[in-house]
Design a protein around this motif. Structure first.
Motif, short mmCIF file in Angstrom:
data_model
loop_
_atom_site.label_atom_id
_atom_site.label_comp_id
_atom_site.label_asym_id
_atom_site.label_seq_id
_atom_site.Cartn_x
_atom_site.Cartn_y
_atom_site.Cartn_z
N LYS A 190 0.71 -5.78 0.72
CA LYS A 190 1.41 -4.66 1.34
C LYS A 190 2.01 -5.12 2.66
N GLN A 203 -3.36 -8.14 3.64
CA GLN A 203 -2.38 -7.58 2.71
C GLN A 203 -0.96 -7.99 3.10
N TRP A 256 1.60 -10.31 0.93
CA TRP A 256 2.95 -9.85 0.63
C TRP A 256 3.98 -10.91 1.02
#
Length: 299
Positions: free
Chosen positions: A212, A219, A223
């Motif tokens: 993300k 995260q 990503w």
């Protein structure tokens, strides 16, 4: 709440670092567990002399070795602290952590700490390297290390994580550049495998940190790594160096920072790309042959 902590330290020939690491943990951790990959120096003796419990286990990769510590080393404490042998706690991080764990609510199962890298004796404070927050402490039974060959993170099974902003967990390796480059040559092979397994959807997606852009640091890094993998070979190391050294101010860390960004931000990334290219070429750019090689060597 129980605020007892067990530190897990993975070692192989870490006599140069292990005493410093354990000393920084002694007033903080109730258990210190060393999982050793059959060192041939006196790492184990030094660790035992300082009160650590030492286990020996053959090395496969970081994730499997760390999870051996999590599941096989009879941890009695409520919390587990992930720390490498060449790292140590600085400032009030340990004291604040103990106080934080004693009062945190029941659904808190992880704690982010601030990490700093020292290279050639100089703290790297620019280029996006500091401050950097990592999930280093987690409640036993509620997390472990995701099963990857590189860039493995602690993953929580449930609950939420909080952040401690006092002190640093410092990564300060004392070995020379010959050791560093040899180590990163090995890292590059593992990085090559990890990136190709992500490219061909061969990685254990159920165990991954969810990528993300606006999520946690892990995260966001995941990503960005996926975006990096999709970028052109040999171009992306130049882009990475430019962003970190120029746009993010890595040049402000002096000569040591320049060496770091050339080696870590460019040379290492170029070596990974060269190994990706080499494997694909050897396999005749045949996806199935590449997958077969990866399965035989890394799965």
């Amino acid at each position: 709440m129980n605020n007892t902590i067990a530190a897990i330290i993975l070692t192989k020939n870490e006599a140069k670092h292990i005493v410093r690491c354990i000393q920084s943990l002694q007033e903080v951790c109730d258990e210190i567990i060393v999982v050793d990959s059959f060192s041939i120096d006196n790492t184990c003796e030094l660790a035992q002399s300082m009160g650590a419990r030492v286990y020996k286990n053959p090395w496969k990769n970081y994730a499997t070795q760390f999870n051996y510590g999590v599941y096989e080393c009879d941890i009695q404490s409520e919390w587990i602290w992930r720390i490498d042998a060449d790292e140590f706690l600085e400032g009030d991080l340990g004291k604040v952590m103990k106080k934080t764990l004693a009062i945190c609510v029941a659904d808190v199962n992880g704690v982010y700490v601030r990490k700093r890298i020292d290279f050639m004796g100089r703290p790297l404070l620019h280029g996006g390297w500091y401050p950097s927050y990592h999930l280093k402490v987690f409640r036993k039974g509620h997390g472990d290390c995701e099963n990857r060959w590189m860039d493995e993170h602690i993953r929580l099974f449930d609950g939420k994580a909080i952040t401690v902003n006092e002190g640093n967990q410092v990564d300060a390796n004392l070995n020379d550049l010959t050791w560093w480059t040899e180590k990163h040559n090995g890292y590059a092979t593992r990085e090559m495998a990890d990136m190709l397994m992500m490219e061909y959807a061969m990685d254990a997606k159920a165990q991954e940190v969810v990528p993300k852009l606006f999520g946690t640091e892990e995260q966001r890094k995941r990503w960005l790594k996926i975006k990096y993998i999709k970028s052109p070979l040999f171009i992306r190391p130049f882009v990475n160096f430019t962003i970190r050294y120029i746009l993010k101010g890595g040049f402000l860390d002096g000569k040591e920072g320049f060496i770091w960004h050339i080696l870590q931000g460019f040379w290492y990334r170029m070596l990974v790309d060269a190994k990706v290219y080499e494997l694909k070429k050897q396999c005749g750019w045949n996806e199935e042959m590449i997958k077969t090689y990866l399965k035989e060597k890394f799965l």
